[in-house]
Design a protein around this motif. Structure first.
Motif, PDB file in Angstrom:
ATOM      1  N   THR A 175       0.820  -1.211   0.000  1.00 25.09           N
ATOM      2  CA  THR A 175       0.000   0.000   0.000  1.00 25.09           C
ATOM      3  C   THR A 175       0.860   1.270   0.000  1.00 25.09           C
ATOM      4  N   GLY A 176       2.155   1.103  -0.113  1.00 26.21           N
ATOM      5  CA  GLY A 176       3.055   2.257  -0.130  1.00 26.21           C
ATOM      6  C   GLY A 176       3.035   3.048   1.169  1.00 26.21           C
ATOM      7  N   THR A 177       2.883   2.351   2.294  1.00 26.49           N
ATOM      8  CA  THR A 177       2.794   3.077   3.566  1.00 26.49           C
ATOM      9  C   THR A 177       3.941   2.723   4.513  1.00 26.49           C
ATOM     10  N   THR A 178       5.081   2.373   3.938  1.00 23.10           N
ATOM     11  CA  THR A 178       6.222   2.068   4.812  1.00 23.10           C
ATOM     12  C   THR A 178       6.643   3.319   5.579  1.00 23.10           C
ATOM     13  N   GLY A 179       7.242   3.085   6.757  1.00 23.72           N
ATOM     14  CA  GLY A 179       7.633   4.207   7.601  1.00 23.72           C
ATOM     15  C   GLY A 179       9.026   4.727   7.284  1.00 23.72           C
ATOM     16  N   HIS A 180       9.432   5.731   8.060  1.00 27.12           N
ATOM     17  CA  HIS A 180      10.775   6.297   7.881  1.00 27.12           C
ATOM     18  C   HIS A 180      11.800   5.613   8.767  1.00 27.12           C
ATOM     19  N   ALA A 181      11.325   5.020   9.824  1.00 24.57           N
ATOM     20  CA  ALA A 181      12.283   4.440  10.758  1.00 24.57           C
ATOM     21  C   ALA A 181      11.679   3.231  11.450  1.00 24.57           C
ATOM     22  N   TYR A 182      12.477   2.183  11.548  1.00 18.41           N
ATOM     23  CA  TYR A 182      12.047   0.948  12.203  1.00 18.41           C
ATOM     24  C   TYR A 182      13.081   0.529  13.239  1.00 18.41           C
ATOM     25  N   VAL A 183      12.605  -0.111  14.295  1.00 17.25           N
ATOM     26  CA  VAL A 183      13.522  -0.833  15.173  1.00 17.25           C
ATOM     27  C   VAL A 183      13.137  -2.301  15.112  1.00 17.25           C
ATOM     28  N   PHE A 184      14.093  -3.125  14.724  1.00 21.22           N
ATOM     29  CA  PHE A 184      13.885  -4.573  14.717  1.00 21.22           C
ATOM     30  C   PHE A 184      14.564  -5.137  15.961  1.00 21.22           C
ATOM     31  N   CYS A 185      13.778  -5.692  16.889  1.00 23.66           N
ATOM     32  CA  CYS A 185      14.404  -6.250  18.090  1.00 23.66           C
ATOM     33  C   CYS A 185      14.148  -7.739  18.180  1.00 23.66           C
ATOM     34  N   GLY A 186      14.935  -8.370  19.010  1.00 26.07           N
ATOM     35  CA  GLY A 186      14.722  -9.793  19.257  1.00 26.07           C
ATOM     36  C   GLY A 186      16.010 -10.582  19.380  1.00 26.07           C
ATOM     37  N   THR A 187      15.832 -11.816  19.824  1.00 31.07           N
ATOM     38  CA  THR A 187      16.968 -12.719  20.050  1.00 31.07           C
ATOM     39  C   THR A 187      17.893 -12.820  18.852  1.00 31.07           C
ATOM     40  N   ARG A 188      19.102 -13.192  19.116  1.00 30.81           N
ATOM     41  CA  ARG A 188      20.105 -13.353  18.067  1.00 30.81           C
ATOM     42  C   ARG A 188      19.667 -14.398  17.035  1.00 30.81           C
ATOM     43  N   GLY A 189      20.036 -14.108  15.795  1.00 28.31           N
ATOM     44  CA  GLY A 189      19.822 -15.100  14.747  1.00 28.31           C
ATOM     45  C   GLY A 189      18.388 -15.444  14.424  1.00 28.31           C
TER      46      GLY A 189
END
Ligand SMILES: Nc1ncnc2c1ncn2[C@@H]1O[C@H](COP(=O)(O)OP(=O)(O)OP(=O)(O)O)[C@@H](O)[C@H]1O
Ligand SMILES: [Mg+2]
Ligand SMILES: [Zn+2]
Length: 496
Positions: A33-47
């Motif tokens: 829908t072309g609604t991606t943001g400007h900034a993301y944080v991807f968190c979570g366990t390694r690998g």
């Protein structure tokens, strides 16, 4: 040239990403829908796919296909996969520290993309950014330039400033279920022509503890140069008793099946596990059973995959607190006595017999030890039971009030300390508790032997575990620096 599995099996399209359906759904929808943001944080366990997903998103934002994006085929997709696409930059936060780096980034951000539609900055290990870097980033996030997307990836979101977090869309990566990892392993073995027992692969998957990368790297080491792989091969190669063995032997003990429990124990030893290490890990298993009993969401407190937590949970439902306490005390006593005994195995077997017959710790009195405590006073027992909940396991775990004023003691302190070893043991314990340490490494019974002349020596049980440790060198040296305040080099040795 041989390429490690976790490199050759990096997902190129969303469909290949495993176990992160909740994230896939959000991102696919935003892309469509072309609604991606400007900034993301991807968190979570390694690998678990943070960097991989960041690249998928970067590709989608530049993919030229008319169909699903990313397609993984077009020029942009391929260039991004190869790391040669000018508008997509991967920055390693740990080395991104200088004033120049930051100034350059702030200037660069203002230029439009060169060849693609969007500029994407992937900042890996974002929690390592310096304050100066965070401030520069914050300015940019406050007035995001057009067609620029920042993706911060981190295992430790709690170390990011709130000001940054509040400007980003946060996506939490989950540990990948064992079944899913197993499916991937089966596919890989088929494709690479390795005839592997399902049990062998399940064992590896369960030791991956939800990290696909750890799983792939264990698998890689287990199948190297082989045409077939059995469960016994895996146990042998990893020099370990799987988490399951504790569940099994505990079942046997609680059912009072002395013969079976002793046989299981003998089996573990014949696979190369050390007596004391096994007993110590068994105590840890009982501690886990206890935590599971008192915790609503044990998977948040216990560092095991969901499946292993589920197995624990089932066992914990069928055992009462008195039994747990009795077993912990009996095992701890055996462990403490083993320090003075040339035959730790006999003490461990005696403990097993006692646990099976439901008797308390009395009886393994050791003449060489002055004034051993009278066994199993109920009041002291409650207190000891409590003490197994380590500070790291959030206090919510057990709600029993402390019966006496006594500082919390950790499992291993029940072994009478020898002053020098004690300190090394403490340091290493803390290092191994880090979330970022692969589960298998944590369970493998590594020992910090000494620290001298700027070098610390770690002893491992076999070559595979050693190479896993070597893989984590930067991380472990950094953790050791945190613990000791000194920059030290790691030396790994394998025990005879
Ligand atoms: N969810 C997943 N689906 C499929 N493969 C995965 C997944 N997560 C990890 N992998 C495999 O592990 C490798 C490393 O994954 P990735 O770099 O994305 O992990 P990460 O979450 O960024 O880890 P870290 O926190 O250590 O940076 C990938 O190349 C891929 O082979
Ligand atoms: Mg990463
Ligand atoms: Zn494409």
């Amino acid at each position: 040239m041989y390429q490690a599995l976790y490199r050759s099996f990096r997902p190129e399209v969303f469909d290949e990403l495993l176990g992160q359906e909740h994230i896939e759904k959000i991102l696919k929808n935003q892309i469509a829908t072309g609604t991606t943001g400007h900034a993301y944080v991807f968190c979570g366990t390694r690998g678990t796919g943070k960097t991989t997903t960041a690249r998928l998103l970067a590709k989608a934002l530049n993919c030229t296909s008319d169909g699903d994006r990313p397609c993984g085929q077009c020029e942009a997709c391929r260039a991004i996969a190869a790391g040669t696409f000018i508008d997509v930059q991967e920055i390693d936060a740990a080395s991104f520290t200088g004033v120049d780096n930051i100034r350059q980034l702030r200037e660069e951000v203002n230029y439009p993309p060169v060849t693609g539609r969007n500029k994407v900055y992937i900042i890996d290990e974002a929690h390592m950014l310096t304050n100066a870097a965070f401030n520069a980033l914050l300015k940019t996030l406050e007035e995001p330039p057009a067609n620029t997307v920042f993706i911060l990836a981190t295992t430790e979101p709690n170390k990011l400033p709130a000001t940054i977090l509040s400007r980003c869309m946060r996506l939490d990566f989950k540990r990948v279920p064992e079944e899913t990892i197993l499916g991937l392993f089966k596919r890989i073995c088929k494709e690479t022509g390795v005839d592997a027992e399902e049990d062998a692969l399940s064992l590896i998957a369960s030791n991956a503890d939800g990290s696909v990368r750890d799983g792939l790297s264990i698998l890689d080491r287990c199948i190297a140069g082989r045409k077939s792989l059995t469960r016994d091969d895996v146990l042998f190669l990893l020099g370990m008793a799987g988490a399951e063995v504790y569940i099994k032997i505990t079942d046997e003990v609680l059912a009072g099946n002395t013969g079976e429990a002793l046989t299981t124990f003998a089996g573990v030893l014949s696979e190369g596990k050390e007596v004391n290490r096994f007993v110590l890990d068994w105590v840890e298993h009982f501690r886990n059973l206890m935590v599971v009993k008192f915790t609503e969401k044990p998977e948040n407190v216990i560092n095991l995959s969901r499946e292993n937590v589920a197995k624990l949970k089932a066992q914990s439902d069928s055992v009462n607190m008195d039994d747990i306490r009795r077993c912990i005390e009996t095992l701890s006593k055996a462990l403490a006595d083993a320090r003075w005994s040339p035959k730790p195995r006999v003490l461990a077997e005696l403990a097993i017999v006692q646990m099976c017959s439901g008797t308390a710790v009395t009886g393994i009195e050791d003449a060489s030890r002055p004034a051993a405590q009278p066994a199993a006073r109920p009041a002291a027992a409650v207190n000891r039971g409590d003490s197994f909940v380590r500070p790291a396991a959030k206090p919510a775990a057990v709600e029993q009030p402390a019966a006496e004023e006594k500082p919390p003691v950790r499992t291993s302190t029940l072994v009478e300390p020898d002053p020098v070893d004690r300190k090394l043991e403490d340091i290493w314990y803390n290092v191994m508790q880090s979330e970022e340490i692969p589960a298998l490494l944590r369970m493998s019974g590594s020992v910090l032997r000494d620290i001298k002349h700027g070098v610390f020596t770690v002893q491992l049980s076999n070559e595979i575990i050693k190479s896993m440790l070597e893989n984590e060198r930067p991380l472990i040296e950094a953790l050791m620096e945190d613990e000791t305040g000194k920059r030290l080099r790691m030396e790994a040795i394998v025990k005879e």
